[in-house]
Design a protein around this motif. Sequence first.
Motif, PDB file in Angstrom:
ATOM      1  N   LEU A 187       0.829  -1.205   0.000  1.00 52.29           N
ATOM      2  CA  LEU A 187       0.000   0.000   0.000  1.00 52.29           C
ATOM      3  C   LEU A 187       0.863   1.254   0.000  1.00 52.29           C
ATOM      4  N   LYS A 543      -7.227  -8.366  -1.216  1.00 56.31           N
ATOM      5  CA  LYS A 543      -6.529  -7.092  -1.106  1.00 56.31           C
ATOM      6  C   LYS A 543      -6.122  -6.573  -2.485  1.00 56.31           C
ATOM      7  N   SER A 546      -8.997  -5.183  -4.268  1.00 54.47           N
ATOM      8  CA  SER A 546      -9.293  -3.861  -3.726  1.00 54.47           C
ATOM      9  C   SER A 546      -8.349  -2.818  -4.297  1.00 54.47           C
ATOM     10  N   SER A 547      -7.068  -3.179  -4.402  1.00 57.36           N
ATOM     11  CA  SER A 547      -6.077  -2.239  -4.947  1.00 57.36           C
ATOM     12  C   SER A 547      -6.364  -1.925  -6.408  1.00 57.36           C
ATOM     13  N   PHE A 577     -10.593  -4.160   2.225  1.00 58.43           N
ATOM     14  CA  PHE A 577      -9.245  -4.063   2.776  1.00 58.43           C
ATOM     15  C   PHE A 577      -9.251  -4.317   4.286  1.00 58.43           C
ATOM     16  N   TYR A 580      -9.321  -7.939   4.712  1.00 57.44           N
ATOM     17  CA  TYR A 580      -7.975  -8.488   4.474  1.00 57.44           C
ATOM     18  C   TYR A 580      -7.104  -8.313   5.712  1.00 57.44           C
ATOM     19  N   ALA A 749      -8.451   1.202   0.948  1.00 56.38           N
ATOM     20  CA  ALA A 749      -7.297   0.308   0.825  1.00 56.38           C
ATOM     21  C   ALA A 749      -6.123   0.964   0.143  1.00 56.38           C
TER      22      ALA A 749
END
Length: 750
Positions: A187, A543, A546-547, A577, A580, A749
């Motif tokens: 992130l 995750k 989400s990214s 996120f 996650y 996220a």
Amino acid sequence: MDALSDDDEYVCREPQISSLVATRGEAAAGGAAVQRVGAAVCCAVERFVAVGETIADDNPDVRHSMVLACKEARAAGRAIERVCAGADGAGMVSAARALLASVTRVLLLADMVVVRQLLLAKDKVARSLDRLESVSNFAEFVRAFTEFGGGMVELARLTAERRADLRDERRKAQVAAARNVLERSTLMLLTSSKTCLRHPGSASARENRDTVFCQMRRAMDLIHYVVRDGLPGHEEHSHELQPFSDSHEQAAQWEAGTALGALRGLSTQVRTARARGGADAGRRRALAATLRALVERTHDFTDSAYTSHEHRQRILALAERIAYELERLVAVAVSLEEQGGSGAALESACTGATSAASELERALVSAAREQARDLSSLADDARKLASDLAHIASSCGERESERLHNIASQLHEQLDHIIEVCKLLRHIAMSETLQVSAKFAEINLRIYGPQVVTAARTLAAHPSSAAARENLDVFVDMWAWLLADAARLAKELLDLTDERPDKQQYSSLPRPGKHGTTSKPLKAVRLDSDEQAKIAKSGLEMKMMSSEMDAETEKWQGADENNDIVKRAKNMSSMAFAMYQFTKGEGRLNTTQDLFTQAEYFAEEANRLYKIIRQFSYQVPAGTIKKELLEHLDKVPTYVQQLQFTVKEPTVGRAATFSKVDNVIQETKHLMNVISKVVTTCFDCANKGLIPLDKAINKTSTNTGGDSYKLDFTGLSAAGAGRGSSRDEEAAGGGGGDAKPGGSSSDTAM
């Protein structure tokens, strides 16, 4: 490399072959039984070899060696079958040895294939990092980050499997530490790179980004080192692995690298001298070297500004005493070697040395415990300082700049104190796992801690930059994670070094959930480390989805902040996120019940987004893209319903609860996947001009009390959306979301 899926069969076959060979002695009473054993061994070997040959076909680099090993194993299996038919005991022993040797060789070759696969995945991620570091525009970065995400998922899967196979406690802990760095840094990699692209002339933004890249590469170097440990040629690369890894020689001295390890090594040497009735010149030199190492380790306690005066004086006095006792022991050993005599003096000297070592160990543990007890409050203060820093950095003016400098100084002081505590905790850690955890807690705090201040300086220089603000928020979150790790480590070591007797257990009393005493579901619980490892892959995949969704929405940076599609998509990405983070034992979702509640809200938000986009689809002209949109959209209600059913399913017992957690994560991942496709297709409709660009989706009330939506994509342009101009990027970072249940929009996220 499909054949690697048969590794479990390998694990099963080898013990089966060994047990069948051992059964021969038990079956010697009857010739028919012996023949059956020989046939069973031969059959098991054939199945085993078949898997090896499949691996050989898929991997040309080991094909020749694997084929030869399989040929030898097959020949040995048939030899055993012939020996059993002839009842030749001597032949059985040689044939069994040949079989086990060839089977071992096949297993080693298969392990080399697994190692090679992991290293290839690591190299792929490394190349993706190189590409990410060299991008010059946002669109190129999105494509590179998507590729990087796919490689990270594969690397996470392979490292989790390899960690489960490792038997060395320290190596397992090192792989876990490297995995944490990679996953947590992903992130920060996104936000720091975005900030660099937005402000290419900012030295502080570049420092943030370069630090993240450097740490991720070091983590991958550590994975490479652990995977190659013990294989030919790995030593030559050991110098590249600092500070995350240690050299081969340092690894051998790992235990001696702590004060507790040096003390226990010294005690072992004293006991050896007592058992042997003295110490020769070599052992005397070893005692002197261990004493020097011990004194050096105690300097971390006595030189610390946070060690109390009483503890410092006691440690110094005990160090002098143990030096005196060892000097006396050496003198007695020399006297016995030169003149002989009784062992009473040696016994007295050994007793004095071991007693002094025990007292010094208690003093060191007591000093570390005193500081560890303060770590929780230190962490809370440090978190508050970081929050204040983030708030002030967004302001302008000379006064705010001075306050920023003052808070940054306080944060550095707190950081130094916490690092000192982690250093002392490593010295008193009783296991290699705790030693590794303390070491990496210290390293990560030392490297990532100052980056919070650096990110704040970037925002102070660009107070209106949404990208810089988001970057600072992410570094503050990392700071909170690191503080939580340190506090968790301190609590664990405090519990382990607590000298209070364990509470008595009354096993005769009935316990909840057993013997029919209760049928109520167990209370919400936290996942343990094994359970987290089992669902780590699913969590990481969610995750990455989400990214990708966040990266996709960043393209539409000119959208009105009231655009409901963007807001709902970001809300769902933030919730995914958080789920996650739960699989990692982090974040605001602490128990399984928190996870289930978040999943319910996730399903509700998906249902709201479905209704919005359904209204949106009415404005899309007929054609291929509308058909694609509706195909994806029609799947949403089914996945929403499946997730809701899974969340409401009752469970009793920890095993059932974990199974439900796994199912909830899987269903959420499926729903997130289809939502991502829907949002992407929806934005494609606007990007291709199928919808008037002067309309946006804003919710308005109707007379019937329901919700209706009007379309408006104000400010979007096909050219600017895909390329992310500096103005558009600035707008994108400020796009907020609705306040969702269980969290705020700041938790988005990526």
